[in-house]
Enzyme design. Structure first.
Site, PDB file in Angstrom:
ATOM      1  N   ASP A  12       0.873  -1.180   0.000  1.00  0.00           N
ATOM      2  CA  ASP A  12       0.000   0.000   0.000  1.00  0.00           C
ATOM      3  C   ASP A  12       0.906   1.225   0.000  1.00  0.00           C
ATOM      4  O   ASP A  12       2.109   1.125   0.268  1.00  0.00           O
ATOM      5  CB  ASP A  12      -0.897  -0.012   1.244  1.00  0.00           C
ATOM      6  CG  ASP A  12      -1.987   1.058   1.216  1.00  0.00           C
ATOM      7  OD1 ASP A  12      -2.149   1.743   0.180  1.00  0.00           O
ATOM      8  OD2 ASP A  12      -2.684   1.230   2.243  1.00  0.00           O
ATOM      9  N   SER A  13       0.330   2.390  -0.280  1.00  0.00           N
ATOM     10  CA  SER A  13       1.115   3.621  -0.239  1.00  0.00           C
ATOM     11  C   SER A  13       1.528   3.971   1.188  1.00  0.00           C
ATOM     12  O   SER A  13       2.523   4.649   1.401  1.00  0.00           O
ATOM     13  CB  SER A  13       0.320   4.778  -0.849  1.00  0.00           C
ATOM     14  OG  SER A  13      -0.897   4.945  -0.167  1.00  0.00           O
ATOM     15  N   CYS A  75      -4.296  -1.087  -2.038  1.00  0.00           N
ATOM     16  CA  CYS A  75      -4.391   0.353  -2.257  1.00  0.00           C
ATOM     17  C   CYS A  75      -5.353   0.577  -3.412  1.00  0.00           C
ATOM     18  O   CYS A  75      -5.163   0.014  -4.497  1.00  0.00           O
ATOM     19  CB  CYS A  75      -3.007   0.917  -2.602  1.00  0.00           C
ATOM     20  SG  CYS A  75      -2.998   2.638  -3.128  1.00  0.00           S
ATOM     21  N   GLU A 155      -6.269   7.689  11.189  1.00  0.00           N
ATOM     22  CA  GLU A 155      -4.829   7.715  11.469  1.00  0.00           C
ATOM     23  C   GLU A 155      -4.519   8.400  12.801  1.00  0.00           C
ATOM     24  O   GLU A 155      -3.427   8.225  13.347  1.00  0.00           O
ATOM     25  CB  GLU A 155      -4.082   8.375  10.311  1.00  0.00           C
ATOM     26  CG  GLU A 155      -4.157   7.541   9.042  1.00  0.00           C
ATOM     27  CD  GLU A 155      -3.045   7.812   8.062  1.00  0.00           C
ATOM     28  OE1 GLU A 155      -2.347   8.842   8.194  1.00  0.00           O
ATOM     29  OE2 GLU A 155      -2.872   6.978   7.137  1.00  0.00           O
ATOM     30  N   CYS A 186     -11.980   1.926   0.936  1.00  0.00           N
ATOM     31  CA  CYS A 186     -10.671   2.393   1.388  1.00  0.00           C
ATOM     32  C   CYS A 186     -10.227   1.459   2.498  1.00  0.00           C
ATOM     33  O   CYS A 186     -11.046   1.061   3.345  1.00  0.00           O
ATOM     34  CB  CYS A 186     -10.763   3.832   1.898  1.00  0.00           C
ATOM     35  SG  CYS A 186      -9.241   4.456   2.654  1.00  0.00           S
ATOM     36  N   HIS A 188      -8.657   2.037   5.072  1.00  0.00           N
ATOM     37  CA  HIS A 188      -8.800   2.629   6.407  1.00  0.00           C
ATOM     38  C   HIS A 188     -10.211   2.405   6.979  1.00  0.00           C
ATOM     39  O   HIS A 188     -10.392   2.381   8.196  1.00  0.00           O
ATOM     40  CB  HIS A 188      -8.567   4.144   6.359  1.00  0.00           C
ATOM     41  CG  HIS A 188      -7.139   4.552   6.212  1.00  0.00           C
ATOM     42  ND1 HIS A 188      -6.375   4.227   5.113  1.00  0.00           N
ATOM     43  CD2 HIS A 188      -6.334   5.304   7.016  1.00  0.00           C
ATOM     44  CE1 HIS A 188      -5.163   4.747   5.253  1.00  0.00           C
ATOM     45  NE2 HIS A 188      -5.118   5.402   6.389  1.00  0.00           N
TER      46      HIS A 188
END
Length: 267
Positions: A12-13, A75, A155, A186, A188
Site C-alpha cells: 500500500d502507499s 491500495c 490515522e 478504502c 482505512h
C-alpha cells in the site's frame, strides 16, 4: 497436503493496507506475509498514473525477489491505475487488487442492484468501482460518495466519539436511501465500520479487506499454492520511510504490536 511456505506480498502507499493483513491473518493464519508500505511517497491519490505504475512495479518486483507467491495491491489508487500493468509484467504469479473482490461481493449481496461506494476523493473520481460493478452486471446502479476526513481521523485513532460521529453523519445522512449495499472503498474504513453501521443500519457493508482475504484464499486454492503447514505464519514489514507514529499506526490498523520494519531505500 501442499506445503507452499512462500509468503504473500501485500503493498500500500502507507500503512492502511495493514487492515488487509489483519483480515489475511484471521482467515489464513498459516500464511507468512510480507507487507510493504511506501510511506516516503504517499499519498498515491495525488500522483500521475505513470508514477503510480512506476512505484507499483518497483514494489511488486521487490516483493517477488523476496519470494512472494502472490501480490495483493492493498491500495485503491494503485489498483485502479496499475493492476493491469502488473498483471502484464508479472505473469508468473497471481496479482490481486482491492476493487474487484469488493465489487464481486457487493454484487452478490445486493438484492435491488443499488450499490453505494464510499472512498477517498481520488478513488471516487477514478470511477474504478463503478466500472468494476458495471462489468459484473450492467443493471447495477452505483452511487458514490467521497469522505475525505475519514482517513485522517482513523490515522489519529479517533474511530469513536462525538467528532467522528458528527463527520459520519455529515457524509452519510444525505446519502442515497435506496441503496441496500455499500462498499467501504478504502483500507482505512473497516476501522470505522461500527460507527458507520449506526447511520446505515439497514444497509449491508462490504469491507474491502475481508473481501480481498476471501478472494485471496480462493486463488491460493485454485493455484494450489496454499500453505497447509500447521504453524502460524510470520509477518515482515518494509517501509520507504519510518513514520514517527509507526507503532501507533501499526496497532490501529493491525490490532497488535508489530516489530520495527526494515527501511528500503533502493529497489
Amino acid at each position: 497436503m501442499i506445503m507452499d511456505k512462500r509468503p504473500i506480498g501485500v503493498f500500500d502507499s502507507g500503512l492502511g493496507g495493514l487492515t488487509v493483513v489483519k483480515a489475511l491473518k484471521k482467515l489464513l493464519p498459516n500464511e507468512s506475509i510480507l507487507y510493504f508500505g511506501d510511506t516516503a511517497r504517499l499519498p498515491y491519490g495525488v500522483k500521475s498514473k505513470d508514477l503510480v505504475i512506476q512505484y507499483s512495479n518497483q514494489i511488486a518486483g521487490f516483493l517477488i525477489k523476496k519470494n512472494a507467491k502472490m501480490i495483493i495491491i492493498a491500495c485503491n489508487t494503485a489498483t485502479a491505475m496499475a493492476l493491469k500493468e502488473l498483471e502484464n509484467n508479472f505473469k508468473d504469479i497471481p496479482i490481486i487488487g482491492v476493487i474487484g473482490p469488493s465489487s464481486i461481493q457487493a454484487s452478490l449481496e445486493s438484492i435491488n442492484k443499488n450499490i453505494g461506494v464510499i472512498g477517498t476523493i481520488a478513488t471516487i473520481k477514478s470511477n474504478a468501482y463503478e466500472s468494476a460493478l458495471k462489468s459484473i452486471d450492467k443493471n447495477i446502479n452505483v452511487f458514490s460518495k467521497d469522505c475525505p476526513l475519514f482517513v485522517p481521523f482513523v490515522e489519529e485513532g479517533m474511530v469513536e466519539g462525538e467528532a467522528i460521529n458528527l463527520i459520519v453523519e455529515h457524509y452519510l445522512s444525505s446519502f442515497r436511501n435506496d441503496i441496500d449495499t455499500m462498499i467501504l472503498g478504502c483500507t482505512h474504513y473497516p476501522l470505522l465500520e461500527p460507527v458507520i453501521k449506526k447511520y446505515v443500519s439497514d444497509i449491508k457493508l462490504v469491507d474491502s479487506a475481508s473481501a480481498v482475504a476471501k478472494y485471496a484464499n480462493d486463488i491460493l486454492n485454485d493455484c494450489k499454492i496454499k500453505n497447509g503447514y500447521n504453524k502460524e505464519g510470520s509477518l515482515e514489514c518494509f517501509v520507504t520511510d519510518l513514520p514517527r507514529q509507526f507503532e501507533k499506526l501499526g496497532r490501529i490498523f493491525l490490532g497488535e504490536t508489530i516489530k520495527e520494519p526494515q527501511l528500503v531505500n533502493e529497489f
